[in-house]
Scaffold this motif. Structure first.
Motif, PDB file in Angstrom:
ATOM      1  N   HIS A 215       0.807  -1.326   0.073  1.00 21.20           N
ATOM      2  CA  HIS A 215      -0.064   0.022   0.124  1.00 21.20           C
ATOM      3  C   HIS A 215       0.969   1.204   0.129  1.00 21.20           C
ATOM      4  O   HIS A 215       0.376   2.333  -0.608  1.00 21.20           O
ATOM      5  CB  HIS A 215      -0.943   0.077   1.273  1.00 21.20           C
ATOM      6  N   ALA A 216       1.862   1.070   0.886  1.00 18.98           N
ATOM      7  CA  ALA A 216       2.978   2.387   0.601  1.00 18.98           C
ATOM      8  C   ALA A 216       3.441   2.723  -0.430  1.00 18.98           C
ATOM      9  O   ALA A 216       3.783   3.650  -1.151  1.00 18.98           O
ATOM     10  CB  ALA A 216       3.970   2.057   1.846  1.00 18.98           C
ATOM     11  N   VAL A 217       3.809   1.689  -1.268  1.00 18.26           N
ATOM     12  CA  VAL A 217       4.449   1.607  -2.740  1.00 18.26           C
ATOM     13  C   VAL A 217       3.477   2.140  -3.684  1.00 18.26           C
ATOM     14  O   VAL A 217       3.756   3.147  -4.376  1.00 18.26           O
ATOM     15  CB  VAL A 217       4.928   0.202  -3.145  1.00 18.26           C
ATOM     16  N   ILE A 218       2.315   1.743  -3.597  1.00 19.41           N
ATOM     17  CA  ILE A 218       1.164   2.159  -4.506  1.00 19.41           C
ATOM     18  C   ILE A 218       1.237   3.873  -4.189  1.00 19.41           C
ATOM     19  O   ILE A 218       0.835   4.598  -5.140  1.00 19.41           O
ATOM     20  CB  ILE A 218      -0.115   1.530  -4.048  1.00 19.41           C
ATOM     21  N   GLU A 219       1.003   4.203  -2.938  1.00 26.02           N
ATOM     22  CA  GLU A 219       0.796   5.778  -2.614  1.00 26.02           C
ATOM     23  C   GLU A 219       1.943   6.405  -2.939  1.00 26.02           C
ATOM     24  O   GLU A 219       2.111   7.736  -3.651  1.00 26.02           O
ATOM     25  CB  GLU A 219       0.626   6.016  -1.208  1.00 26.02           C
ATOM     26  N   ALA A 220       3.171   5.902  -3.090  1.00 24.51           N
ATOM     27  CA  ALA A 220       4.699   6.470  -3.352  1.00 24.51           C
ATOM     28  C   ALA A 220       4.539   6.894  -5.015  1.00 24.51           C
ATOM     29  O   ALA A 220       4.885   7.776  -5.380  1.00 24.51           O
ATOM     30  CB  ALA A 220       5.762   5.892  -3.081  1.00 24.51           C
ATOM     31  N   CYS A 221       3.913   5.809  -5.705  1.00 24.03           N
ATOM     32  CA  CYS A 221       3.768   5.593  -7.308  1.00 24.03           C
ATOM     33  C   CYS A 221       2.838   6.719  -7.619  1.00 24.03           C
ATOM     34  O   CYS A 221       2.987   7.499  -8.674  1.00 24.03           O
ATOM     35  CB  CYS A 221       3.586   4.308  -7.763  1.00 24.03           C
ATOM     36  N   ILE A 222       1.791   6.893  -6.807  1.00 24.44           N
ATOM     37  CA  ILE A 222       0.720   7.678  -7.300  1.00 24.44           C
ATOM     38  C   ILE A 222       1.175   9.186  -7.077  1.00 24.44           C
ATOM     39  O   ILE A 222       1.068  10.175  -7.804  1.00 24.44           O
ATOM     40  CB  ILE A 222      -0.622   7.675  -6.401  1.00 24.44           C
ATOM     41  N   ASN A 223       2.140   9.428  -6.207  1.00 23.46           N
ATOM     42  CA  ASN A 223       2.610  10.692  -5.554  1.00 23.46           C
ATOM     43  C   ASN A 223       3.630  11.038  -6.913  1.00 23.46           C
ATOM     44  O   ASN A 223       3.509  12.394  -7.093  1.00 23.46           O
ATOM     45  CB  ASN A 223       3.339  10.572  -4.247  1.00 23.46           C
ATOM     46  N   ALA A 224       4.353   9.883  -7.204  1.00 25.54           N
ATOM     47  CA  ALA A 224       5.270  10.315  -8.271  1.00 25.54           C
ATOM     48  C   ALA A 224       4.326  10.972  -9.551  1.00 25.54           C
ATOM     49  O   ALA A 224       5.013  11.638 -10.249  1.00 25.54           O
ATOM     50  CB  ALA A 224       5.942   9.181  -8.582  1.00 25.54           C
ATOM     51  N   ARG A 225       3.361  10.165  -9.780  1.00 27.01           N
ATOM     52  CA  ARG A 225       2.468  10.453 -11.101  1.00 27.01           C
ATOM     53  C   ARG A 225       1.746  11.754 -10.688  1.00 27.01           C
ATOM     54  O   ARG A 225       1.753  12.625 -11.759  1.00 27.01           O
ATOM     55  CB  ARG A 225       1.357   9.462 -11.057  1.00 27.01           C
ATOM     56  N   GLU A 226       1.515  12.125  -9.517  1.00 22.71           N
ATOM     57  CA  GLU A 226       0.490  13.314  -9.333  1.00 22.71           C
ATOM     58  C   GLU A 226       1.370  14.670  -9.465  1.00 22.71           C
ATOM     59  O   GLU A 226       1.111  15.747  -9.763  1.00 22.71           O
ATOM     60  CB  GLU A 226      -0.361  13.279  -8.172  1.00 22.71           C
TER      61      GLU A 226
ATOM     62  N   THR B  31      16.543  -7.516   2.858  1.00 20.39           N
ATOM     63  CA  THR B  31      17.961  -8.055   3.460  1.00 20.39           C
ATOM     64  C   THR B  31      17.284  -8.915   4.627  1.00 20.39           C
ATOM     65  O   THR B  31      16.419  -8.590   5.431  1.00 20.39           O
ATOM     66  CB  THR B  31      18.577  -6.791   4.028  1.00 20.39           C
ATOM     67  N   SER B  32      17.873 -10.251   4.700  1.00 22.60           N
ATOM     68  CA  SER B  32      17.527 -10.794   5.688  1.00 22.60           C
ATOM     69  C   SER B  32      19.033 -11.316   6.717  1.00 22.60           C
ATOM     70  O   SER B  32      19.915 -11.904   5.847  1.00 22.60           O
ATOM     71  CB  SER B  32      16.980 -12.369   5.248  1.00 22.60           C
ATOM     72  N   GLN B  33      18.929 -10.754   7.854  1.00 20.60           N
ATOM     73  CA  GLN B  33      19.942 -11.038   8.406  1.00 20.60           C
ATOM     74  C   GLN B  33      19.768 -11.420   9.960  1.00 20.60           C
ATOM     75  O   GLN B  33      19.092 -10.727  10.674  1.00 20.60           O
ATOM     76  CB  GLN B  33      20.854  -9.588   8.555  1.00 20.60           C
ATOM     77  N   GLY B  34      20.374 -12.509  10.460  1.00 27.09           N
ATOM     78  CA  GLY B  34      20.238 -12.749  11.598  1.00 27.09           C
ATOM     79  C   GLY B  34      18.609 -13.128  12.144  1.00 27.09           C
ATOM     80  O   GLY B  34      18.133 -13.695  11.726  1.00 27.09           O
ATOM     81  N   GLU B  35      18.076 -12.418  13.181  1.00 25.16           N
ATOM     82  CA  GLU B  35      16.988 -12.453  13.596  1.00 25.16           C
ATOM     83  C   GLU B  35      15.758 -11.708  12.844  1.00 25.16           C
ATOM     84  O   GLU B  35      14.679 -11.515  13.109  1.00 25.16           O
ATOM     85  CB  GLU B  35      16.604 -12.158  15.030  1.00 25.16           C
ATOM     86  N   GLY B  36      16.474 -10.787  12.046  1.00 17.96           N
ATOM     87  CA  GLY B  36      15.654  -9.683  11.391  1.00 17.96           C
ATOM     88  C   GLY B  36      15.513  -9.753   9.695  1.00 17.96           C
ATOM     89  O   GLY B  36      16.481 -10.411   9.376  1.00 17.96           O
ATOM     90  N   ARG B  37      14.420  -9.229   9.264  1.00 18.40           N
ATOM     91  CA  ARG B  37      14.192  -8.843   7.745  1.00 18.40           C
ATOM     92  C   ARG B  37      13.908  -7.347   7.662  1.00 18.40           C
ATOM     93  O   ARG B  37      13.292  -6.784   8.637  1.00 18.40           O
ATOM     94  CB  ARG B  37      13.217  -9.810   7.056  1.00 18.40           C
ATOM     95  N   ARG B  38      14.356  -6.958   6.769  1.00 15.86           N
ATOM     96  CA  ARG B  38      13.978  -5.486   6.140  1.00 15.86           C
ATOM     97  C   ARG B  38      13.963  -5.296   4.610  1.00 15.86           C
ATOM     98  O   ARG B  38      14.850  -6.056   3.973  1.00 15.86           O
ATOM     99  CB  ARG B  38      15.029  -4.519   6.887  1.00 15.86           C
ATOM    100  N   ILE B  39      12.967  -4.707   4.265  1.00 16.90           N
ATOM    101  CA  ILE B  39      12.840  -4.367   2.875  1.00 16.90           C
ATOM    102  C   ILE B  39      13.103  -2.613   2.689  1.00 16.90           C
ATOM    103  O   ILE B  39      12.345  -2.000   3.385  1.00 16.90           O
ATOM    104  CB  ILE B  39      11.758  -4.810   2.304  1.00 16.90           C
ATOM    105  N   ASP B  40      14.033  -2.347   1.702  1.00 17.21           N
ATOM    106  CA  ASP B  40      14.156  -0.912   1.561  1.00 17.21           C
ATOM    107  C   ASP B  40      13.497  -0.857   0.041  1.00 17.21           C
ATOM    108  O   ASP B  40      13.878  -1.458  -0.847  1.00 17.21           O
ATOM    109  CB  ASP B  40      15.684  -0.622   1.374  1.00 17.21           C
ATOM    110  N   VAL B  41      12.657   0.262  -0.194  1.00 13.57           N
ATOM    111  CA  VAL B  41      12.108   0.655  -1.252  1.00 13.57           C
ATOM    112  C   VAL B  41      12.584   2.281  -1.757  1.00 13.57           C
ATOM    113  O   VAL B  41      12.474   3.273  -0.700  1.00 13.57           O
ATOM    114  CB  VAL B  41      10.743   0.520  -1.193  1.00 13.57           C
ATOM    115  N   TRP B  42      13.154   2.623  -2.915  1.00 12.89           N
ATOM    116  CA  TRP B  42      13.304   3.765  -3.174  1.00 12.89           C
ATOM    117  C   TRP B  42      12.193   4.130  -4.391  1.00 12.89           C
ATOM    118  O   TRP B  42      12.201   3.312  -5.352  1.00 12.89           O
ATOM    119  CB  TRP B  42      14.663   3.914  -3.597  1.00 12.89           C
ATOM    120  N   VAL B  43      11.608   5.139  -4.346  1.00 15.77           N
ATOM    121  CA  VAL B  43      10.552   5.432  -5.611  1.00 15.77           C
ATOM    122  C   VAL B  43      11.053   6.903  -5.952  1.00 15.77           C
ATOM    123  O   VAL B  43      10.992   7.816  -5.251  1.00 15.77           O
ATOM    124  CB  VAL B  43       9.118   5.561  -4.970  1.00 15.77           C
TER     125      VAL B  43
END
Lengths: 145, 116
Positions: free
Chosen positions: A46-57, A73-85
């Motif tokens: 949902h955040a990616v959708i809003e970021a793309c709409i923002n780019a379009r608008e 990234t998956s490391q040890g006990e954690g996971r993270r995803i970084d997104v750049w729009v």
């Protein structure tokens, strides 16, 4: 010693209606491959959708493209995803965007996308300048169960 | 690339249920609005939106849902939602919809509470 697993994807998409769905699905697939829970994946999508709409608008750019980069990234006990729009448009004022309200009876019912991005992601950083384009960098974390 | 929203209507003795299937964006929101306004013009004052087959909404679609709520409130009616995914429920709360429209976990409870 902990092992690190990293997956990356880059996409360049045209600014056409509903292209945000393609971006969100790509990000969602990467997050699922990483083992993130469906609730975290849905929030990130949902955040990616809003970021793309923002780019379009707010983009109004000559190249008519949205540039996306995902790093999971998956490391040890954690996971993270970084997104750049990123767009190469004319930029926007994040404070002005945040000040809008979407409740019944108010004049501005649109423009709450930034608030949704900030609510659905754990970290959000916006780099924007007049005619210099905009990059929204956002991060979603999950601790492994 | 288009993600068409499908809307189905079921009339009830005291109102109606709108079933949505697909992405609620500007086009999908307008489709819901058209169906809702038709029902309002026909005298319906209690409307339940069942979003069981909708997994994604965006802020533009939500702004249209708010306009529908506004119009229904002006006519003395009420709108409610049911069967939301957790992220759509959270999104509705952030956008303030939850302050103006009841949200139910399932249709059975909603129909009972709204006396549809």
């Amino acid at each position: 010693m902990t092992t690190t697993d990293q997956r990356q994807m880059e996409l360049t998409l045209p600014m056409v209606p509903d292209i945000e769905i393609a971006a969100a699905r790509a990000a969602g697939n990467l997050a699922r491959e990483l083992g993130m829970s469906s609730e975290k994946v849905d929030e990130m999508m949902h955040a990616v959708i809003e970021a793309c709409i923002n780019a379009r608008e707010h983009g109004y750019c000559a190249d008519n493209r949205i540039y996306l980069r995902f790093v999971g990234t998956s490391q040890g006990e954690g996971r993270r995803i970084d997104v750049w729009v990123t767009d190469r448009g004319k930029g926007f004022d994040p404070d002005d965007e945040r000040s809008r309200r979407a409740a019944p009876g108010t004049a501005h019912k649109r423009g709450r996308g930034l608030q949704l991005i900030e609510a659905h992601m754990d970290e959000v950083d916006i780099s924007t300048s007049r005619d210099g384009g905009t990059t929204i960098h956002m991060v979603k974390y999950e601790k492994k169960s | 690339m288009t993600e068409e929203l499908k809307v189905a209507v079921e009339r009830k003795p005291n109102g109606a249920v709108l079933y949505t299937k697909g992405y609620i964006n500007n086009v999908g929101g307008e489709e819901i609005a058209n169906r809702a306004y038709e029902l309002m013009d026909d005298g319906v004052r209690t409307l339940l939106l069942n979003l069981r087959d909708t997994k994604i909404v965006n802020s533009i679609g939500i702004s249209i849902l708010i306009e529908i709520i506004e119009k229904m409130m002006e006519q003395g009616g009420k709108i409610a939602f049911c069967c939301l995914t957790p992220v759509i429920h959270k999104t509705f709360q952030i956008m303030g919809l939850a302050n103006y429209a009841a949200i139910f976990e399932n249709e059975e409870t909603a129909v009972k509470e709204l006396t549809l």
